[in-house]
Design a protein around this motif. Structure first.
Motif, mmCIF file in Angstrom:
data_model
loop_
_atom_site.group_PDB
_atom_site.id
_atom_site.type_symbol
_atom_site.label_atom_id
_atom_site.label_comp_id
_atom_site.label_asym_id
_atom_site.label_seq_id
_atom_site.Cartn_x
_atom_site.Cartn_y
_atom_site.Cartn_z
ATOM 1 N N LEU A 64 -6.910 4.615 3.535
ATOM 2 C CA LEU A 64 -5.522 4.731 3.983
ATOM 3 C C LEU A 64 -4.672 3.956 2.637
ATOM 4 O O LEU A 64 -3.682 4.300 2.173
ATOM 5 C CB LEU A 64 -5.110 4.120 5.216
ATOM 6 C CG LEU A 64 -3.696 4.299 5.762
ATOM 7 C CD1 LEU A 64 -3.043 5.773 5.869
ATOM 8 C CD2 LEU A 64 -3.331 3.462 6.988
ATOM 9 N N SER A 65 -4.962 2.685 2.476
ATOM 10 C CA SER A 65 -4.299 1.727 1.444
ATOM 11 C C SER A 65 -4.807 1.992 -0.004
ATOM 12 O O SER A 65 -4.205 1.478 -0.998
ATOM 13 C CB SER A 65 -4.446 0.367 1.836
ATOM 14 O OG SER A 65 -4.006 0.260 3.167
ATOM 15 N N PHE B 114 -1.656 3.194 12.726
ATOM 16 C CA PHE B 114 -2.106 3.101 11.387
ATOM 17 C C PHE B 114 -2.567 1.699 11.192
ATOM 18 O O PHE B 114 -3.437 1.325 10.478
ATOM 19 C CB PHE B 114 -1.506 3.908 10.299
ATOM 20 C CG PHE B 114 -1.701 5.091 10.321
ATOM 21 C CD1 PHE B 114 -2.261 5.948 11.477
ATOM 22 C CD2 PHE B 114 -1.406 6.287 9.209
ATOM 23 C CE1 PHE B 114 -2.483 7.364 11.360
ATOM 24 C CE2 PHE B 114 -1.613 7.445 9.177
ATOM 25 C CZ PHE B 114 -2.197 8.078 10.261
ATOM 26 N N ASN C 87 0.760 -1.089 0.118
ATOM 27 C CA ASN C 87 0.064 0.008 0.017
ATOM 28 C C ASN C 87 0.946 1.116 0.078
ATOM 29 O O ASN C 87 2.036 1.122 0.145
ATOM 30 C CB ASN C 87 -1.010 -0.163 1.270
ATOM 31 C CG ASN C 87 -0.048 -0.381 2.652
ATOM 32 O OD1 ASN C 87 0.710 0.320 2.893
ATOM 33 N ND2 ASN C 87 -0.587 -1.282 3.231
ATOM 34 N N SER D 17 -6.181 0.039 10.744
ATOM 35 C CA SER D 17 -6.502 -0.291 9.349
ATOM 36 C C SER D 17 -7.079 -1.896 9.428
ATOM 37 O O SER D 17 -7.677 -2.274 8.538
ATOM 38 C CB SER D 17 -5.559 -0.356 8.260
ATOM 39 O OG SER D 17 -4.274 -0.818 8.789
ATOM 40 N N SER D 18 -6.458 -2.545 10.364
ATOM 41 C CA SER D 18 -6.743 -4.026 10.422
ATOM 42 C C SER D 18 -8.042 -4.156 11.146
ATOM 43 O O SER D 18 -8.951 -5.194 11.085
ATOM 44 C CB SER D 18 -5.633 -4.691 11.341
ATOM 45 O OG SER D 18 -5.693 -4.480 12.720
ATOM 46 N N ARG E 137 -12.394 -1.471 8.127
ATOM 47 C CA ARG E 137 -12.426 -1.692 6.547
ATOM 48 C C ARG E 137 -12.531 -0.201 6.022
ATOM 49 O O ARG E 137 -11.727 -0.049 4.817
ATOM 50 C CB ARG E 137 -13.439 -2.458 6.045
ATOM 51 C CG ARG E 137 -13.218 -2.941 4.525
ATOM 52 C CD ARG E 137 -14.505 -3.716 4.105
ATOM 53 N NE ARG E 137 -14.392 -4.047 2.924
ATOM 54 C CZ ARG E 137 -14.884 -4.683 1.942
ATOM 55 N NH1 ARG E 137 -16.318 -4.980 2.437
ATOM 56 N NH2 ARG E 137 -14.744 -5.017 0.495
ATOM 57 N N PHE F 181 -11.546 2.257 6.984
ATOM 58 C CA PHE F 181 -10.210 3.308 7.296
ATOM 59 C C PHE F 181 -9.070 2.757 6.309
ATOM 60 O O PHE F 181 -8.383 3.596 5.763
ATOM 61 C CB PHE F 181 -9.743 3.512 8.750
ATOM 62 C CG PHE F 181 -8.660 4.057 8.970
ATOM 63 C CD1 PHE F 181 -8.417 5.370 9.294
ATOM 64 C CD2 PHE F 181 -7.260 3.422 9.222
ATOM 65 C CE1 PHE F 181 -7.317 5.990 9.471
ATOM 66 C CE2 PHE F 181 -6.237 4.035 9.445
ATOM 67 C CZ PHE F 181 -5.936 5.286 9.795
ATOM 68 N N ARG F 182 -9.238 1.252 6.198
ATOM 69 C CA ARG F 182 -8.053 0.767 5.268
ATOM 70 C C ARG F 182 -8.237 1.220 3.974
ATOM 71 O O ARG F 182 -7.221 1.441 3.354
ATOM 72 C CB ARG F 182 -8.539 -0.703 5.539
ATOM 73 C CG ARG F 182 -7.458 -1.608 4.744
ATOM 74 C CD ARG F 182 -7.574 -2.867 5.143
ATOM 75 N NE ARG F 182 -8.647 -3.723 4.946
ATOM 76 C CZ ARG F 182 -9.363 -4.063 6.343
ATOM 77 N NH1 ARG F 182 -9.305 -3.830 7.276
ATOM 78 N NH2 ARG F 182 -10.493 -4.742 5.752
ATOM 79 N N LYS F 183 -9.412 1.281 3.575
ATOM 80 C CA LYS F 183 -9.661 1.583 2.120
ATOM 81 C C LYS F 183 -9.093 2.993 1.917
ATOM 82 O O LYS F 183 -8.790 3.281 0.963
ATOM 83 C CB LYS F 183 -11.239 1.878 1.693
ATOM 84 C CG LYS F 183 -11.784 0.239 1.702
ATOM 85 C CD LYS F 183 -13.297 0.432 1.052
ATOM 86 C CE LYS F 183 -13.622 -1.152 1.102
ATOM 87 N NZ LYS F 183 -15.481 -1.177 0.676
#
Length: 234
Positions: A90-91, A76, A34, A80-81, A84, A86-88
């Motif tokens: 951020l990554s 972070f 990412n 993110s783990s 979902r 937040f993961r989208k």
């Protein structure tokens, strides 16, 4: 002498800190799966270089900044783990470039991906005919994931109704003439290993490498290969 010793000590300490950080979160950094892991790896390199060589910068302040950076990355990573959304954010998300065999030109323009870029990625996947592709997705790390159309997919054992046997991970038993004690257990005990080598008229000291492969067969390589003219190319 002092001017020479200080950079040496700073470099040694910086390198040890880098090793510790790599052991802790190295798998996440090295994968570059990412945007923020890639950015972090670049920033860490800059930090370590300055901590080691730039004596005009105070080491303590640099170390504090470096540790704050690592802490932010860890937080972070935890967030993110667990989230979902937040993961989208951020990554990022993969971008579909081919859907049902059709090129999605609007998506390609969004990610600034040309036809030449697409063809190059397909060739790297050993696909020279774009008509073979059903779906193609550009992953966050820049790799292209491909799903071929059914007529062009590789055949597997299941397609031919062939018997399928389960396989296990290889078990290394001997390396550099010594038994790997932590693996010498269960059915592959020290007694079993010694019995196998005795049956082959071998001594453990003669063995460079011995492993039970995924199919359950013992592979043995001796120090002395007895090749008349081995290839001397590294």
């Amino acid at each position: 002498m002092e001017h020479t010793l200080i950079p040496i000590l700073r470099t040694v300490v910086s390198f040890m800190i880098l090793i510790l950080v790599t052991l802790a979160i190295g798998k996440h950094i090295n994968s570059h799966k990412n945007h923020y892991s890639f950015a972090l790896s670049v920033t860490i390199g800059s930090f370590i270089a300055n901590m080691g060589f730039d004596t005009n910068l105070k080491f303590k302040e640099m170390l504090i900044s470096f540790l704050v950076l690592i802490l932010m990355f860890y937080l972070f990573m935890v967030l993110s783990s667990r989230s979902r959304s937040f993961r989208k954010w951020l990554s990022g998300r993969p971008t579909v470039l081919i859907e049902k065999g059709k090129l999605l030109d609007k998506n390609m323009k969004k990610v600034k991906f040309s036809i030449d870029d697409l063809n190059q990625h397909l060739r790297e996947k050993e696909i020279f005919n774009i008509a073979e592709v059903e779906y193609a997705m550009l992953e966050v790390n820049g790799e292209l994931s491909i799903l071929k159309k059914v007529p062009f997919q590789n055949a597997i054992k299941k397609d031919f109704n062939l018997p399928i046997s389960s396989e296990s991970l290889p078990v290394e038993l001997v390396m550099d003439g010594q038994i790997i004690e932590k693996n010498a257990s269960g059915i592959y005990s020290r007694e079993w290993i010694e019995a196998e080598f005795k049956r082959r008229n071998l001594h453990i000291e003669e063995i460079y490498y011995a492993v039970v492969n995924s199919g359950g067969y013992l592979f043995v390589d001796k120090y002395e290969d007895k090749l008349s003219s081995p290839t001397d190319v590294e």
